[in-house]
Design a protein around this motif. Structure first.
Motif, mmCIF file in Angstrom:
data_model
loop_
_atom_site.group_PDB
_atom_site.id
_atom_site.type_symbol
_atom_site.label_atom_id
_atom_site.label_comp_id
_atom_site.label_asym_id
_atom_site.label_seq_id
_atom_site.Cartn_x
_atom_site.Cartn_y
_atom_site.Cartn_z
ATOM 1 N N THR A 45 49.897 60.377 41.734
ATOM 2 C CA THR A 45 49.932 59.872 40.366
ATOM 3 C C THR A 45 51.378 59.487 40.051
ATOM 4 O O THR A 45 52.305 59.814 40.802
ATOM 5 C CB THR A 45 49.478 60.946 39.361
ATOM 6 O OG1 THR A 45 50.430 62.025 39.366
ATOM 7 C CG2 THR A 45 48.099 61.476 39.726
ATOM 8 N N LYS A 46 51.582 58.818 38.936
ATOM 9 C CA LYS A 46 52.940 58.391 38.573
ATOM 10 C C LYS A 46 53.877 59.584 38.444
ATOM 11 O O LYS A 46 54.997 59.565 38.964
ATOM 12 C CB LYS A 46 52.911 57.604 37.254
ATOM 13 C CG LYS A 46 54.296 57.149 36.802
ATOM 14 C CD LYS A 46 54.237 56.382 35.491
ATOM 15 C CE LYS A 46 55.644 55.963 35.051
ATOM 16 N NZ LYS A 46 55.617 55.206 33.769
ATOM 17 N N HIS A 65 51.984 70.012 38.957
ATOM 18 C CA HIS A 65 51.918 68.732 39.678
ATOM 19 C C HIS A 65 52.240 68.925 41.159
ATOM 20 O O HIS A 65 51.570 68.348 42.029
ATOM 21 C CB HIS A 65 52.883 67.723 39.058
ATOM 22 C CG HIS A 65 52.387 67.112 37.785
ATOM 23 N ND1 HIS A 65 51.313 66.253 37.741
ATOM 24 C CD2 HIS A 65 52.818 67.235 36.498
ATOM 25 C CE1 HIS A 65 51.096 65.865 36.493
ATOM 26 N NE2 HIS A 65 52.002 66.442 35.723
#
Length: 223
Positions: A153-154, A195
């Motif tokens: 993901t970004k 994350h």
């Protein structure tokens, strides 16, 4: 993007190596013979040559000598069926940077490519960063681990890019947060770990390990 030139008359080998390297996000060209390969090298810049090498073939020996006389800034990785001490020595002394025995194991080939570019610099070019068995492709925002593609993901990409870029250096949570803030992302300390845990799980699914460690109370370090 890193540009590779494969010089080998074996179509089967060309196809197998080519597809794997392309999966890693590399730009790969193929020459059918050493003469064609030399013409391509004189017209375009390449970062690495992977070539078939036979010590008994004058064309092969002359090719390596020609490359070194031209002082081209290119790495040269030779593939040979005669992997003996004599051949290894003669190939390296003639100007090759490394040599691998045929049949080629892609995992070994990948490791040798990593090693060649770590000797020269800590990354292949501005868009590629190698750490252990993982390569971050900054232009594609993907992580490649020995041919396995890990989609990010970004936010995951920005965290890993920040740590990979200064690998070996400890980065505090506040530094990571500040970097993400500059990219327009507001994030908490716990979210950073969440994350990274997600990326670790993605790699675990393909039996790989993320080369980022958590120094409890201090921050994170890649490598």
């Amino acid at each position: 993007m890193l540009k590779l030139l494969i010089i080998d008359q074996s179509h089967c080998l060309q196809k197998r190596i080519h597809s794997k390297l392309v999966e890693m996000g590399l730009l790969v060209h193929i020459a059918q013979n050493h003469h064609e390969g030399l013409k391509m090298l004189l017209s375009e810049h390449y970062d690495l040559i992977i070539l078939d090498y036979d010590k008994n073939n004058p064309e092969h020996q002359g090719f390596i000598s020609s490359i070194r006389k031209l002082e081209l800034s290119v790495r040269l990785l030779a593939l040979t069926t005669e992997y003996t001490p004599e051949v290894i020595v003669s190939t390296l002394t003639s100007g090759a940077d490394d040599i691998i025995a045929k049949p080629v194991s892609f995992d070994e080939l990948y490791a040798r490519i990593q090693s060649l570019f770590r000797r020269r610099e800590s990354h292949m070019d501005d868009a590629l960063i190698l750490i252990d068995e993982c390569m971050l492709n900054k232009s594609e925002k993907c992580l490649y681990c020995q041919g396995d593609v890990i989609k990010l993901t970004k936010t995951e990409f920005l965290i890993i890019e920040f740590l990979f870029t200064d690998h070996g250096k400890l980065k505090s949570v506040e530094q990571i947060k500040a970097h993400l803030t500059n990219e327009g992302i507001s994030i908490s300390k716990n979210s950073i770990e969440a994350h990274l845990s997600t990326v670790r799980r993605k790699l675990k699914q393909v039996n790989r390990t993320l080369p980022i460690s958590n120094r409890r109370g201090l921050g994170y370090v890649a490598g």
